[in-house]
Design a protein around this motif. Structure first.
Motif, short mmCIF file in Angstrom:
data_model
loop_
_atom_site.label_atom_id
_atom_site.label_comp_id
_atom_site.label_asym_id
_atom_site.label_seq_id
_atom_site.Cartn_x
_atom_site.Cartn_y
_atom_site.Cartn_z
N PRO B 138 0.68 -1.33 0.09
CA PRO B 138 -0.05 0.13 -0.02
C PRO B 138 0.89 1.22 -0.11
CG PRO B 138 -0.83 -1.44 1.53
CD PRO B 138 0.38 -2.24 0.99
N TRP B 139 1.86 1.19 0.71
CA TRP B 139 2.74 2.36 0.95
C TRP B 139 3.03 2.87 -0.53
CZ3 TRP B 139 7.82 2.04 -0.73
CH2 TRP B 139 8.53 0.77 -0.43
N ARG B 141 1.56 2.71 -3.43
CA ARG B 141 0.54 2.81 -4.20
C ARG B 141 -0.01 4.28 -4.39
NH1 ARG B 141 -2.67 -1.72 -5.40
NH2 ARG B 141 -1.71 -3.69 -4.21
N ARG B 142 0.52 5.02 -3.06
CA ARG B 142 0.28 6.50 -3.14
C ARG B 142 0.81 7.39 -4.28
NH1 ARG B 142 1.97 6.24 2.68
NH2 ARG B 142 0.40 4.71 3.52
#
Lengths: 190, 142
Positions: B138-139, B141-142
């Motif tokens: 997730p980190w 994906r920003r």
């Protein structure tokens, strides 16, 4: 006893020239380590099915870690003990250059046994072949006059014990080893 | 030292190419073969191994202490890693060119070396990279 075995084996130097030539290659710093490392490369690619290939790759990783930590163990032991090479104390016909580091434990035996023990975990036949080659390497170093038999035996024992310890640690740090192999699989290299 | 180091790199490169050929014949990873007929590929692998070793030891056993220009364990270790990786990449890239088929690449390609039974390395690689991108943490994906 140790010295007597070295003298007995080394007495054979010069008797059969072709045997000396063959042992000169086996005892070299380059032949046996390269052959053993190539075995690891071969098992990495060689499994017939995905499951057996992954087992072999895990064994290759364990063997490589075993070699690294085995070398570390030799460095630590070398900081506390020093044993003269056989050619220092005996009158021998040397087939090798004169190493200046400690005779005990024999680093080549550590490396060979670590690779063989790692392979043994996944493939008994290849592991046995690697142990035989390591034994030949060790015997040739005694024949060449640069190691005592106990140096070889101690080195081999260190290699096997380190690989057993590495195997336990690798099981404890799951899923990290599996993630490493899966990452290599995404690049189609495992 | 330089000659010995260079010769060692060549020994490992040739022998690694040979070992990979023998291993992939055994594993049935046909898209990694230089020669399509497996007996020939096996023979090529063995020839490369023997050629590398014979060439390296042709002038003798090379008993040189590492204090006088020989290769110590660490030196051998990194040279083996570099040269065998070069052999791996040479194999996957060359066999991709040799075994390339015209036509569409199938949409389902299995993970890992298993895919190299039916697809070349270059055909397979985009699928693996796409999977890595889709499964990024997730980190990222920003």
């Amino acid at each position: 006893m140790d010295a007597a075995i070295v003298r007995w084996l080394n007495d054979g130097v010069g008797v059969i020239p072709w045997l000396d030539d063959a042992i000169n290659v086996v005892v070299s710093d380059y032949f046996t380590p390269v052959v053993l490392s190539l075995l690891l490369l071969g098992v990495w690619f060689g499994g017939k099915a995905a499951a057996s290939r992954e087992l072999h790759q895990r064994a290759a990783l364990i063997a490589m870690l075993g070699v690294a930590f085995g070398n570390l163990a030799v460095q630590i032991i070398g900081a506390f003990t020093f044993r003269d090479r056989p050619f220092i104390n005996e009158s021998l016909e040397l087939l090798f250059y004169q190493p200046t580091d400690s005779s005990f434990p024999a680093n080549p035996a550590v490396v060979g046994a670590a690779i063989a023990a790692g392979l043994w975990g996944a493939n008994r036949r290849l592991g046995a072949a690697a142990f035989m080659l390591t034994g030949l390497w060790g015997a040739s170093r005694v024949y060449a006059g640069v190691s005592y038999p106990t140096d070889i035996l101690a080195g081999a024992a260190i290699g096997v014990v380190v690989v057993m310890a590495v195997t336990l640690v690798v099981r404890r740090i799951e899923p990290l080893p599996t993630m490493v192999i899966q990452l290599a699989q995404r690049f189609y290299l495992a | 030292m330089e000659d010995l180091g260079r010769d060692y790199l060549i020994l490992v490169f040739l022998a690694s190419l040979g070992v990979i050929q023998v291993a992939v014949v055994h594993a049935g990873l046909t898209k990694l073969l230089f020669l399509k007929r497996t007996p020939l590929a096996y023979a090529l692998g063995l020839t490369l191994i023997v050629a590398g070793v014979t060439w390296f030891f042709w002038d003798g056993p090379r008993h040189i202490p590492d204090t006088a220009g020989g290769l110590d364990g660490n030196d051998q270790g990194w040279r083996f890693a570099v040269s065998s990786l070069a052999a791996v990449f040479f194999t996957v890239l060359t066999t991709s060119a040799l075994n390339h088929r015209d036509g569409n690449t199938p949409s389902t390609i299995p993970d890992g070396l298993e895919s190299l039974r039916d697809h070349t390395y270059i055909e397979s690689l985009p699928t693996g990279l796409r999977s890595l991108w889709e499964e990024r943490p997730p980190w990222m994906r920003r």
